[in-house]
Design a protein around this motif. Structure first.
Motif, PDB file in Angstrom:
ATOM      1  N   ARG A 169       0.804  -1.215   0.000  1.00 26.26           N
ATOM      2  CA  ARG A 169       0.000   0.000   0.000  1.00 26.26           C
ATOM      3  C   ARG A 169       0.852   1.288   0.000  1.00 26.26           C
ATOM      4  O   ARG A 169       0.693   2.164  -0.846  1.00 26.26           O
ATOM      5  N   GLY A 170       1.768   1.371   0.953  1.00 22.50           N
ATOM      6  CA  GLY A 170       2.594   2.576   1.059  1.00 22.50           C
ATOM      7  C   GLY A 170       3.407   2.805  -0.211  1.00 22.50           C
ATOM      8  O   GLY A 170       3.620   3.940  -0.637  1.00 22.50           O
ATOM      9  N   GLY A 171       3.854   1.718  -0.807  1.00 22.92           N
ATOM     10  CA  GLY A 171       4.660   1.808  -2.028  1.00 22.92           C
ATOM     11  C   GLY A 171       3.845   2.355  -3.196  1.00 22.92           C
ATOM     12  O   GLY A 171       4.361   3.110  -4.022  1.00 22.92           O
ATOM     13  N   LYS A 172       2.584   1.985  -3.240  1.00 20.69           N
ATOM     14  CA  LYS A 172       1.702   2.500  -4.311  1.00 20.69           C
ATOM     15  C   LYS A 172       1.496   4.004  -4.132  1.00 20.69           C
ATOM     16  O   LYS A 172       1.603   4.772  -5.077  1.00 20.69           O
ATOM     17  N   ASP A 173       1.204   4.419  -2.910  1.00 21.54           N
ATOM     18  CA  ASP A 173       0.994   5.851  -2.640  1.00 21.54           C
ATOM     19  C   ASP A 173       2.244   6.648  -3.015  1.00 21.54           C
ATOM     20  O   ASP A 173       2.169   7.727  -3.596  1.00 21.54           O
ATOM     21  N   GLU A 174       3.395   6.077  -2.677  1.00 24.98           N
ATOM     22  CA  GLU A 174       4.671   6.729  -2.968  1.00 24.98           C
ATOM     23  C   GLU A 174       4.851   6.870  -4.486  1.00 24.98           C
ATOM     24  O   GLU A 174       5.211   7.933  -4.985  1.00 24.98           O
ATOM     25  N   LEU A 177       2.372   9.549  -5.942  1.00 23.44           N
ATOM     26  CA  LEU A 177       2.773  10.919  -5.593  1.00 23.44           C
ATOM     27  C   LEU A 177       3.956  11.385  -6.449  1.00 23.44           C
ATOM     28  O   LEU A 177       3.936  12.473  -7.027  1.00 23.44           O
ATOM     29  N   LEU A 178       4.976  10.542  -6.529  1.00 26.01           N
ATOM     30  CA  LEU A 178       6.184  10.926  -7.272  1.00 26.01           C
ATOM     31  C   LEU A 178       5.924  10.966  -8.783  1.00 26.01           C
ATOM     32  O   LEU A 178       6.376  11.882  -9.474  1.00 26.01           O
ATOM     33  N   ASP A 179       5.169   9.987  -9.262  1.00 23.68           N
ATOM     34  CA  ASP A 179       4.863   9.927 -10.694  1.00 23.68           C
ATOM     35  C   ASP A 179       4.120  11.198 -11.119  1.00 23.68           C
ATOM     36  O   ASP A 179       4.428  11.814 -12.141  1.00 23.68           O
ATOM     37  N   ASP A 180       3.157  11.596 -10.304  1.00 25.19           N
ATOM     38  CA  ASP A 180       2.379  12.798 -10.583  1.00 25.19           C
ATOM     39  C   ASP A 180       3.300  14.031 -10.604  1.00 25.19           C
ATOM     40  O   ASP A 180       3.234  14.853 -11.523  1.00 25.19           O
ATOM     41  N   ILE A 212       6.577  14.164 -11.081  1.00 21.61           N
ATOM     42  CA  ILE A 212       7.538  14.082 -12.193  1.00 21.61           C
ATOM     43  C   ILE A 212       6.863  14.469 -13.512  1.00 21.61           C
ATOM     44  O   ILE A 212       7.402  15.228 -14.314  1.00 21.61           O
ATOM     45  N   LYS A 213       5.636  13.980 -13.704  1.00 25.00           N
ATOM     46  CA  LYS A 213       4.958  14.252 -14.980  1.00 25.00           C
ATOM     47  C   LYS A 213       4.411  15.677 -15.051  1.00 25.00           C
ATOM     48  O   LYS A 213       4.545  16.344 -16.073  1.00 25.00           O
ATOM     49  N   LYS A 214       3.850  16.170 -13.943  1.00 26.84           N
ATOM     50  CA  LYS A 214       3.316  17.551 -13.947  1.00 26.84           C
ATOM     51  C   LYS A 214       4.418  18.575 -14.170  1.00 26.84           C
ATOM     52  O   LYS A 214       4.202  19.603 -14.785  1.00 26.84           O
ATOM     53  N   ASN A 215       5.595  18.281 -13.648  1.00 23.46           N
ATOM     54  CA  ASN A 215       6.699  19.242 -13.762  1.00 23.46           C
ATOM     55  C   ASN A 215       7.553  19.003 -14.996  1.00 23.46           C
ATOM     56  O   ASN A 215       8.605  19.632 -15.161  1.00 23.46           O
ATOM     57  N   ARG A 216       7.104  18.102 -15.832  1.00 26.76           N
ATOM     58  CA  ARG A 216       7.753  17.836 -17.121  1.00 26.76           C
ATOM     59  C   ARG A 216       9.246  17.564 -17.001  1.00 26.76           C
ATOM     60  O   ARG A 216      10.066  18.101 -17.746  1.00 26.76           O
ATOM     61  N   PHE A 217       9.600  16.741 -16.014  1.00 28.33           N
ATOM     62  CA  PHE A 217      10.984  16.301 -15.930  1.00 28.33           C
ATOM     63  C   PHE A 217      11.279  15.427 -17.142  1.00 28.33           C
ATOM     64  O   PHE A 217      10.377  14.813 -17.710  1.00 28.33           O
TER      65      PHE A 217
END
Ligand SMILES: C[S@@+](CC[C@H](N)C(=O)[O-])C[C@H]1O[C@@H](n2cnc3c(N)ncnc32)[C@H](O)[C@@H]1O
Length: 150
Positions: free
Chosen positions: A110-115, A118-121, A123-128
């Motif tokens: 569970r915690g790994g999915k949330d992590e 959060l990070l995927d969002d 990374i993608k929103k900030n166009r890394f």
């Protein structure tokens, strides 16, 4: 960013001038110290990667985040989504131009999915610049991202 058993640190020590390795677990630092006994270019730090900017003043070429918990140890000392995000932002600030962040998420819990979400969002929103995504063809297998600073 997560020394654990010292495997990633050993890999980095063999190809780098200097490696900083962090872990909140004293047990991980002991295991890593044993594994890296013959390496003289490693600084092991028993602290959260949230605090990397207290220790690192140089620009860094490569960060490795291998998330989750220390195998065969206390599974409660797991990386936490919000801390990982703070550490990721600080790492990106310390990264040299053209440097890389390799980050592996373990989404089988569970915690790994949330992590991951959060990070995927972030990374993608900030166009890394996301160079590669690795994922085995298996349900809930780990996901690895390679990001370059440009
Ligand atoms: C999957 S293991 C890392 C494996 C390691 N890279 C290796 O090569 O053996 C994840 C590690 O993250 C550590 N950890 C958890 N939260 C942390 C934090 N906030 N800062 C630094 N390390 C943390 C755990 O103690 C655990 O040792």
């Amino acid at each position: 960013m997560t020394a654990g058993n010292g495997n990633d640190t050993l890999f980095l020590a063999n190809i780098s001038k200097h490696v900083y390795a962090f872990d909140i677990s004293q047990e991980a630092i002991i295991r890593s110290r044993k594994r890296l006994a013959e390496k003289h270019n490693v600084t092991l730090i028993c602290d959260s990667h949230v605090n990397i900017d207290k220790y690192i003043k140089d620009k860094i070429r490569l960060f490795i985040f291998n998330l989750g918990y220390l195998p065969n140890s206390d599974e409660l000392r797991i990386t936490k989504a919000n801390d990982t995000l703070v550490a990721f932002k600080k790492a990106y600030d310390l990264l040299e131009e053209g440097g890389y962040i390799i980050i592996t998420f373990y989404i089988g819990h569970r915690g790994g999915k949330d992590e991951y979400y959060l990070l995927d969002d972030y990374i993608k929103k900030n166009r890394f610049q996301l160079l590669e995504t690795y994922r085995q063809d298996r349900i809930e297998s780990p996901i690895t991202y390679i990001i370059r600073k440009s």
